[in-house]
Design a protein around this motif. Structure first.
Motif, PDB file in Angstrom:
ATOM      1  N   THR A 253      64.436  86.106  28.579  1.00 10.89           N
ATOM      2  CA  THR A 253      64.543  84.646  27.908  1.00 10.89           C
ATOM      3  C   THR A 253      63.725  84.777  26.749  1.00 10.89           C
ATOM      4  OG1 THR A 253      62.673  83.993  29.254  1.00 10.89           O
ATOM      5  CG2 THR A 253      64.761  83.405  30.228  1.00 10.89           C
ATOM      6  N   GLY A 254      63.018  85.875  26.256  1.00 18.25           N
ATOM      7  CA  GLY A 254      62.277  85.714  25.056  1.00 18.25           C
ATOM      8  C   GLY A 254      61.241  84.674  24.998  1.00 18.25           C
ATOM      9  N   THR A 255      60.548  84.789  26.028  1.00 16.72           N
ATOM     10  CA  THR A 255      59.576  83.602  26.412  1.00 16.72           C
ATOM     11  C   THR A 255      58.106  84.136  25.379  1.00 16.72           C
ATOM     12  OG1 THR A 255      59.779  82.764  28.583  1.00 16.72           O
ATOM     13  CG2 THR A 255      57.640  82.657  27.753  1.00 16.72           C
ATOM     14  N   THR A 256      57.879  82.874  24.737  1.00 15.20           N
ATOM     15  CA  THR A 256      56.554  83.445  23.904  1.00 15.20           C
ATOM     16  C   THR A 256      55.385  82.522  24.436  1.00 15.20           C
ATOM     17  OG1 THR A 256      56.946  81.516  22.415  1.00 15.20           O
ATOM     18  CG2 THR A 256      58.018  83.461  21.830  1.00 15.20           C
ATOM     19  N   GLN A 257      55.570  81.543  25.345  1.00 12.62           N
ATOM     20  CA  GLN A 257      54.421  80.874  25.865  1.00 12.62           C
ATOM     21  C   GLN A 257      54.521  80.546  27.184  1.00 12.62           C
ATOM     22  OE1 GLN A 257      51.778  78.858  24.089  1.00 12.62           O
ATOM     23  NE2 GLN A 257      51.096  77.763  25.972  1.00 12.62           N
ATOM     24  N   VAL A 258      53.511  80.678  28.151  1.00 15.93           N
ATOM     25  CA  VAL A 258      53.662  80.719  29.375  1.00 15.93           C
ATOM     26  C   VAL A 258      52.683  79.628  29.872  1.00 15.93           C
ATOM     27  CG1 VAL A 258      53.643  81.689  31.725  1.00 15.93           C
ATOM     28  CG2 VAL A 258      54.325  83.070  29.826  1.00 15.93           C
ATOM     29  N   ASN A 259      52.975  78.513  30.522  1.00 12.34           N
ATOM     30  CA  ASN A 259      52.042  77.506  31.047  1.00 12.34           C
ATOM     31  C   ASN A 259      52.386  77.436  32.565  1.00 12.34           C
ATOM     32  OD1 ASN A 259      51.967  76.808  28.333  1.00 12.34           O
ATOM     33  ND2 ASN A 259      52.648  74.513  28.774  1.00 12.34           N
ATOM     34  N   LEU A 279      54.815  92.905  27.308  1.00 13.70           N
ATOM     35  CA  LEU A 279      55.334  91.644  26.635  1.00 13.70           C
ATOM     36  C   LEU A 279      54.526  91.182  25.285  1.00 13.70           C
ATOM     37  CD1 LEU A 279      55.847  89.569  29.839  1.00 13.70           C
ATOM     38  CD2 LEU A 279      57.530  91.172  28.825  1.00 13.70           C
ATOM     39  N   HIS A 280      55.139  91.966  24.331  1.00 15.92           N
ATOM     40  CA  HIS A 280      54.289  91.831  23.063  1.00 15.92           C
ATOM     41  C   HIS A 280      54.698  90.388  22.306  1.00 15.92           C
ATOM     42  CE1 HIS A 280      52.815  95.589  23.592  1.00 15.92           C
ATOM     43  NE2 HIS A 280      53.880  96.349  23.610  1.00 15.92           N
ATOM     44  N   GLY A 281      55.495  89.859  22.901  1.00 13.10           N
ATOM     45  CA  GLY A 281      56.130  88.574  22.344  1.00 13.10           C
ATOM     46  C   GLY A 281      55.590  87.521  22.999  1.00 13.10           C
ATOM     47  N   LEU A 282      54.596  87.571  23.861  1.00 18.13           N
ATOM     48  CA  LEU A 282      53.953  86.603  24.506  1.00 18.13           C
ATOM     49  C   LEU A 282      52.555  86.099  23.494  1.00 18.13           C
ATOM     50  CD1 LEU A 282      53.247  86.697  28.351  1.00 18.13           C
ATOM     51  CD2 LEU A 282      53.924  84.944  26.941  1.00 18.13           C
ATOM     52  N   ARG A 283      52.735  84.925  23.001  1.00 16.38           N
ATOM     53  CA  ARG A 283      51.706  84.511  22.043  1.00 16.38           C
ATOM     54  C   ARG A 283      50.803  83.386  22.665  1.00 16.38           C
ATOM     55  NH1 ARG A 283      52.027  81.544  18.294  1.00 16.38           N
ATOM     56  NH2 ARG A 283      53.035  79.637  18.434  1.00 16.38           N
ATOM     57  N   GLY A 284      51.314  83.093  23.628  1.00 17.61           N
ATOM     58  CA  GLY A 284      50.276  81.622  24.166  1.00 17.61           C
ATOM     59  C   GLY A 284      50.288  81.920  25.664  1.00 17.61           C
ATOM     60  N   VAL A 285      49.220  81.383  26.282  1.00 19.60           N
ATOM     61  CA  VAL A 285      49.110  80.811  27.687  1.00 19.60           C
ATOM     62  C   VAL A 285      48.402  79.484  27.690  1.00 19.60           C
ATOM     63  CG1 VAL A 285      48.250  81.657  30.033  1.00 19.60           C
ATOM     64  CG2 VAL A 285      49.448  83.424  28.503  1.00 19.60           C
ATOM     65  N   LEU A 286      48.984  78.677  28.677  1.00 20.65           N
ATOM     66  CA  LEU A 286      48.238  77.524  28.695  1.00 20.65           C
ATOM     67  C   LEU A 286      47.889  77.469  30.375  1.00 20.65           C
ATOM     68  CD1 LEU A 286      48.092  74.131  27.005  1.00 20.65           C
ATOM     69  CD2 LEU A 286      48.591  74.088  29.611  1.00 20.65           C
ATOM     70  N   GLN A 306      46.921  89.572  21.796  1.00 17.69           N
ATOM     71  CA  GLN A 306      47.654  88.926  20.864  1.00 17.69           C
ATOM     72  C   GLN A 306      47.702  87.696  21.241  1.00 17.69           C
ATOM     73  OE1 GLN A 306      49.262  90.974  22.907  1.00 17.69           O
ATOM     74  NE2 GLN A 306      50.878  89.689  23.843  1.00 17.69           N
ATOM     75  N   ALA A 307      47.481  87.152  22.480  1.00 15.28           N
ATOM     76  CA  ALA A 307      47.868  85.635  23.015  1.00 15.28           C
ATOM     77  C   ALA A 307      46.710  84.763  22.880  1.00 15.28           C
ATOM     78  CB  ALA A 307      48.360  85.802  24.270  1.00 15.28           C
ATOM     79  N   ARG A 308      46.835  83.395  22.135  1.00 15.52           N
ATOM     80  CA  ARG A 308      45.957  82.466  22.168  1.00 15.52           C
ATOM     81  C   ARG A 308      46.011  81.910  23.953  1.00 15.52           C
ATOM     82  NH1 ARG A 308      46.647  76.706  19.042  1.00 15.52           N
ATOM     83  NH2 ARG A 308      44.608  75.671  20.143  1.00 15.52           N
ATOM     84  N   ILE A 309      44.892  81.815  24.654  1.00 18.46           N
ATOM     85  CA  ILE A 309      44.789  81.154  26.041  1.00 18.46           C
ATOM     86  C   ILE A 309      44.067  79.790  25.851  1.00 18.46           C
ATOM     87  CG2 ILE A 309      43.954  81.863  28.273  1.00 18.46           C
ATOM     88  CD1 ILE A 309      44.223  84.831  27.573  1.00 18.46           C
ATOM     89  N   VAL A 310      44.593  79.209  26.359  1.00 18.95           N
ATOM     90  CA  VAL A 310      44.037  77.785  26.410  1.00 18.95           C
ATOM     91  C   VAL A 310      43.505  76.893  27.816  1.00 18.95           C
ATOM     92  CG1 VAL A 310      44.626  75.241  25.414  1.00 18.95           C
ATOM     93  CG2 VAL A 310      45.245  77.270  24.259  1.00 18.95           C
ATOM     94  N   ASN A 311      42.573  76.420  28.168  1.00 17.36           N
ATOM     95  CA  ASN A 311      42.193  75.691  29.201  1.00 17.36           C
ATOM     96  C   ASN A 311      42.598  74.167  29.122  1.00 17.36           C
ATOM     97  OD1 ASN A 311      41.061  74.908  31.466  1.00 17.36           O
ATOM     98  ND2 ASN A 311      39.094  75.360  31.085  1.00 17.36           N
TER      99      ASN A 311
END
Ligand SMILES: Nc1ncnc2c1ncn2[C@@H]1O[C@H](COS(=O)(=O)NC(=O)C[C@H](N)c2cccc(Br)c2)[C@@H](O)[C@H]1O
Length: 530
Positions: A253-259, A279-286, A306-311
């Motif tokens: 699906t070309g996901t870039t952000q996983v919540n 998965l180099h396209g993954l640039r964010g996790v929340l 490469q990902a920004r991880i947010v709590n």
């Protein structure tokens, strides 16, 4: 040269559908929802198509006589059809009550009896026993299909106002009776705007949503994606539990952000770390909902440099309220990521036992939330509402209410907040107050432990025994419970050292994906001493 896509334009006084469909006015052709249909097939719904679907469904609901003050019980997983339907409800001032298809019959019946929905809509076959309760219909990809029209009702209100109820989410109340959190359009949109200030995603992003529709985390995902002009990617629940399939959905699906809650990563990190790292396209996790065990958080961060991880911290009573970037690199001596501070437009206060605010590094207290995103109250439960929405302890005279979160927090050196557990989360062991999270934190320091859960087992003599379960990291050696207990003894008082420690493959989670302490306790009691 990358064409910059204009972000959606938001206006004051927005309702939830206004906010979520704003991008239909600026980028109607861009994908709003991308559904994984399997065998490489994706089903895309553009903002323009979503807006058209909302128009049709709004007309169908209005034709069925629905209007402000009504409720629709919506049994479905997250999908373009589900989003289109709840947006149509919003257009008419009709509150939606999301429940997932996995909701047990008894719980669904309890919610239906309490909310008296004018209409029950199901993505699958509607459950029969509800048929007599009012209107019944099904959600089909091509639109709404009514099987039984809602009974005619006297209509007192015709205008939709932002203070009207947008949705009601039923959470398991500590008293066992589910509490209906009533959220107005004004509150949801206030939170959504607070979230947009965090710069989490842009129009080119694709946000994978992994929570069940009945968990407001799914509504955060939808708000984050659509409010930013990006795309929502609902991850099918039955694929989420298989690491390789979960990664396939993200990749195709070309996901870039996983919540999602921390537990969605457990098996991926154990069995498909390399697949995740690819998965180099993954640039964010929340993540939200509970603490992320540090060993797993470190492995996640290592897989996605490469990902920004947010709590994201918060309660359903304000959807959420705080966002904090997980530090990169994670300091070795950090035993949990910060929850940071409330989003702009809101404020978290630390209140001490005497009701006065506490400040300064290391200060401990209960977190109270001041925010325009506070819920309206608990459905049909004024007493529970009064204990949650309390006069501002710093100045009760104005009768401005704040949310008493029931969570303990402590201030870090730079004024950032850390979550210290539930105020009612303590257990008494041999007369001593114990925060189970403290035992779990110690177990997580053991080499080779990826996740841990502590639980008390009631004993025949009225005392309780402390036990624990641990999930090992893939590269861990054989686990020695005696050595582990000795390790705990060097840092914890004797009454906080688990009497027995089991190694398990996984930890039981609730339907919303959070650690299920009730199941844990039942399992430990059975597996425990005869
Ligand atoms: N980030 C954290 N670290 C630690 N402990 C957390 C965190 N986020 C919550 N919690 C705990 O979960 C409680 C609340 O539970 S709840 O009402 O079921 N809601 C939830 O869990 C989810 C909550 N609505 C939420 C949070 C963030 C985003 C969205 Br969108 C939704 C809070 O009071 C805390 O005790």
């Amino acid at each position: 040269m990358t064409t910059t896509v204009p972000p959606p334009v938001h206006a004051p006084g927005e309702t939830m559908p206004d906010f979520l469909l704003a991008a239909a006015g600026t980028t109607p052709a861009r994908p709003a929802v991308i559904e994984f249909a399997g065998n490489g097939e994706l089903r895309t719904t553009s903002y323009g198509e979503l807006a058209a679907r909302v128009r049709d469904t709004t007309a169908a609901l209005a034709d069925a006589g629905l209007g402000p003050g009504d409720r629709v019980l919506l049994e479905t997983d997250t999908s373009a059809a589900a989003i289109g339907t709840f947006l149509a409800c919003g257009r008419l001032g009709v509150a939606f009550v999301p429940v997932s298809p996995q909701t047990p019959d008894v719980r669904l019946a309890t919610i239906a009896a309490s909310t008296e929905p004018a209409l029950y809509l199901s993505a699958g076959e509607p459950r029969q026993f509800l048929a007599g309760a009012g209107g019944v219909g099904t959600l089909a990809p091509e639109g709404l299909r009514l099987r039984r029209r809602p009974a005619r009702r006297v209509r007192h209100r015709r205008e939709v106002v932002a203070a009207d109820t947008a949705y009601m989410i039923f959470t398991s109340g500590t008293t066992g009776r589910p509490k209906g959190v009533v959220m107005s359009h004004r509150a949801v949109v206030a939170f959504y705007h607070g979230m947009l200030t965090q710069g989490l995603v842009g129009p080119a992003d694709r946000v994978a949503s992994t929570s069940p529709f009945q968990f407001d985390f799914s509504l955060l995902d939808i708000g984050l994606a659509l409010g930013s002009g990006a795309s929502v990617v609902p991850v099918p629940r039955d694929l989420l539990r298989w690491p390789s399939r979960f990664l396939t959905v993200l990749r195709e699906t070309g996901t870039t952000q996983v919540n999602g809650v921390p537990s969605i990563w457990r098996q991926v990190l154990r069995h498909s770390w390399n697949g995740l790292a690819a998965l180099h396209g993954l640039r964010g996790v929340l993540f939200c909902g509970e603490r992320f065990p540090m060993p797993e958080l470190r492995r996640l961060q290592a897989a996605l440099p490469q990902a920004r991880i947010v709590n994201c911290y918060g309660a359903t009573e304000s959807m959420a309220c705080a966002f904090a970037d997980v530090p990169r690199p994670l300091p070795d001596d950090l035993d949990q990521p910060p929850i940071g501070r409330a989003h702009p437009g809101a404020e978290l206060l630390l209140i001490g036992p005497d009701g006065a605010p506490v400040t300064g590094p290391g200060a401990n207290g209960e977190m109270y939330l001041r925010s325009p995103a506070l819920f309206t109250g608990y459905w049909d439960d004024p007493e529970a509402t009064r204990s949650a929405l309390v006069p501002d302890p710093t100045d009760p005279r104005s009768n401005q209410v704040v949310l008493r979160t029931g969570d303990l927090g402590c201030l870090g050196p730079d004024g950032e907040l850390y979550f210290s557990g539930r105020a009612d989360g303590q257990v008494q062991i041999r007369g001593n107050r114990v925060e189970l999270a403290e035992v779990e934190r110690r177990l997580l320091d053991l080499p080779g432990v990826a996740a841990a859960a502590a639980v008390v087992i009631p004993q025949a003599d009225g005392d309780v025994e402390l036990a624990a379960m641990i999930v090992q990291a893939p590269d861990a050696g054989p686990f020695d419970p005696t050595e582990a207990a000795a390790f705990c003894r060097t840092a914890l008082p004797a009454y906080m050292v688990p009497g027995r420690i089991w190694v398990v493959d996984g930890l039981p989670v609730t339907e919303n994906g959070k650690l299920d302490r009730v199941a844990l306790s039942a399992w430990a009691t059975e597996a425990g001493p005869t």
